[in-house]
Design an enzyme around this catalytic site. Structure first.
Site, PDB file in Angstrom:
ATOM      1  N   HIS A  56       6.952  -0.942   7.634  1.00 49.24           N
ATOM      2  CA  HIS A  56       6.033  -1.535   6.725  1.00 49.24           C
ATOM      3  C   HIS A  56       6.523  -2.898   6.559  1.00 49.24           C
ATOM      4  O   HIS A  56       6.338  -3.715   5.649  1.00 49.24           O
ATOM      5  CB  HIS A  56       6.108  -1.009   5.311  1.00 49.24           C
ATOM      6  N   HIS A 219       0.459   4.488   5.867  1.00 46.75           N
ATOM      7  CA  HIS A 219       0.980   5.215   6.989  1.00 46.75           C
ATOM      8  C   HIS A 219      -0.361   5.783   7.951  1.00 46.75           C
ATOM      9  O   HIS A 219       0.085   6.628   8.767  1.00 46.75           O
ATOM     10  CB  HIS A 219       1.651   6.630   6.420  1.00 46.75           C
TER      11      HIS A 219
END
Lengths: 335, 241
Positions: A56, A219
């Site tokens: 991320h 995700h």
């Protein structure tokens, strides 16, 4: 699928090594995947920490620095860090005034943080509190969560809580402003393509050439709706409307916004989205006090974006404007 | 049982569990691949192997040994199972600080269940480890406190309750955890977390049987008849833990 990696097994370790080499103001705790401020723990200041899966970037370690986080723990790609690592981080960032953990609402993250806090309390008698961010308005429950997911709005929480900690606020005050931020922020994301994890080496989900997915998490987990490709304006309208419906703001309210890239979308496109977002806010009589555009919380190489809106008040404005110096975000004085 | 023997029993239980998870790793992963992310067997095996290593240097107090096992699981298992198994052992280990007795094991079991429920926010019927754990803990407590059973008999009843709990996870629909995403498609699959909980209890029972001087043989695959267990345990005259 082409990737600039050596080995999926070592990618997180090597990323952190490279990151610390680029930022001497960061330090890695030996034998862990935890990065802290080089001068941690800062005596007399409440420690502010976060963590979660890798993939991320610049979240999480990218927000370590003066005015934001004191420490961040990196898990494997899209996997929560283990509780022992989180506990080490908490202890390393406790300058005697306690530690606040900012946790995104994903089951693994929440459970490991809860366990880590118990470990830190048992081992080091630390005073630890946590805040669970759940800003994703797209879902009620999801593949990985009970309740809404924590996504890009977390960056606002880091900024606000970090400013309060820097100013000398106590644990309770910092928790209060973190929760206040979480209560007033909403985010919704979309994907043009799936991401490719290093381990799997192929797209996590199949998305046709002419399809997009609305309401995704960070995700590549499924969204709320799969639909035909739309224009940037149409997509922005859908995302913004859902966020604003959730926040239910009155005309005249001041907001801060983030148009966040998922890792694979050029800034050019994010600015196009921001243009439409600001028009929409304007149409509704909302005043944008600050607009961020860029990659703040990504999903590896996913193409797509999320839109975050935070309703401000004087306190939040002041905290957002306070200086911060981190690899992922810099706010200079004199805003 | 003196403290030294208690510690020996705890170590042996962890070893037995480690062996069991090594043997069942493929089976558990198969169960998990049907409704989860296909790593439960490997994770539990890695966790218990790590626990064995850490126990080598651990202080010889029963509570400390249990806590060390918990920390190892938390560190090595990861995901949600790490905190659920490891965190609960860590927390419940506090109840064993005065050693292993009827009272402390009941408190231990209750604290363990409480931690799992709090952390997993799951209750019976959600198709999780709670479906095996809750009946086991309630049965154990009732057997000790109300029915005045010997600990081994109580543990035997608990294992039996857990087995029924595992069986119960197959026909129901998952409402928590990764499997819940499958909704009705999760029906027909046995829950891997409930299954690993049962394995753990069975191994604890086996070791307890050895230490409490019972000749109770448990066949892990077979259905256990509670009456048979009761009889076996009644033959055990070793007294309390």
């Amino acid at each position: 699928m082409k990737k600039l990696i050596n080995d999926p097994e070592t990618v997180v370790d090597e990323m952190l090594e490279g990151m610390v080499a680029a930022h001497p103001e960061l330090r890695r705790l030996e034998g862990t995947e935890v990065v802290v401020r080089a001068d941690a723990p800062v005596e007399g200041k409440v420690g502010l920490v976060s963590g979660g899966g890798s993939g991320h970037e610049p979240t999480h370690a990218g927000y370590i620095g003066d005015g934001m986080l004191d420490g961040a723990a990196a898990g494997e790609v899209f996997t929560s860090p283990t509780a022992d690592q989180l506990s080490e981080m908490i202890q390393a960032c406790d300058g005697g005034e306690g530690v606040l953990c900012v946790v995104k609402n994903y089951e693994g993250d929440v459970m490991n943080f809860e366990t880590a806090i118990e470990m830190a309390e048992m081992e080091a008698d630390a005073d630890v509190e946590y805040v669970v961010v759940n800003d994703d308005v797209a879902v009620e429950d999801s593949l990985y969560t009970s309740g809404r997911r924590g996504v890009c709005g977390t960056i606002f929480v880091h900024k606000v809580a970090g400013a309060m900690a820097r100013r000398g606020g106590d644990l309770e005050e910092i928790k209060r402003v973190a929760e206040k931020t979480n209560d007033r922020v909403g985010t919704m994301g979309m994907a043009l393509t799936s991401c490719v994890t290093p381990e799997k080496g192929e797209p996590t989900f199949d998305l046709g050439e002419d399809e997009i997915e609305l309401g995704i998490g960070i995700h590549g987990e499924p969204g709320t709706e799969r639909t035909e490709i739309m224009s940037a304006d149409e997509i922005t309208d859908r995302l913004t409307e859902t966020v604003l419906e959730d926040l239910d703001l009155e005309s005249g309210a001041e907001v801060a916004t983030i148009v966040n890239g998922m890792g694979g979308t050029p800034l050019m496109e994010l600015y196009v989205v921001n243009r439409r977002l600001q028009d929409l806010l304007d149409d509704r009589g909302l005043e944008t006090w600050d607009a961020w555009v860029g990659d703040y919380m990504t999903s590896l190489d996913m193409m797509g974006c999320s839109i975050t809106v935070l309703e401000l008040d004087d306190e939040l404005k002041e905290l957002l404007a306070a200086p911060a110096e981190t690899p992922g975000l810099t706010v200079t004085e004199d805003r | 049982m003196d403290r030294e023997t208690q510690s020996e029993a705890v170590r042996e239980a962890v070893e037995a569990a480690a062996d069991r998870f090594e043997a069942e790793k493929t089976h558990l992963t198969e169960l998990d691949s049907a409704i989860g992310d296909a790593d439960h067997g490997a994770n539990m095996n890695r966790g218990f192997q790590a626990a064995l290593e850490r126990l080598e240097d651990a202080d010889d107090e029963p509570a400390e040994l249990v806590k060390t096992t918990g920390v190892a699981l938390v560190s090595e298992v990861g995901g949600a199972s790490g905190p659920l198994y490891g965190g609960s052992l860590m927390k419940a280990s506090q109840e064993l600080e005065d050693g292993i007795t009827d009272e402390t094991t009941v408190a231990f079991a209750e604290r363990y269940l409480e931690t799992v429920e709090e952390r997993g926010k799951a209750s019976v019927g959600d198709k999780t480890m709670v479906d095996a754990l809750t009946p086991a803990v309630h049965t154990y407590k009732k057997s000790i406190e109300v029915d005045d059973c010997e600990p081994l008999e109580a543990l035997g009843r608990a294992v039996d309750a857990a087995q029924r709990g595992v069986a119960f996870t197959t026909p129901i629909r998952a409402r928590k955890g990764r499997a819940s995403y499958l909704g009705w498609r999760s029906v027909g699959h046995q829950d891997p977390g409930a299954t690993s909980t049962l394995y753990l209890l069975e191994e604890v029972f086996e070791v307890a049987a050895e230490y409490l001087d019972g000749d109770v043989e448990m066949d892990a695959e077979a259905d256990v008849d509670p009456e048979e267990l009761e009889e076996a345990a009644v033959d055990d005259d070793s007294g309390g833990a």
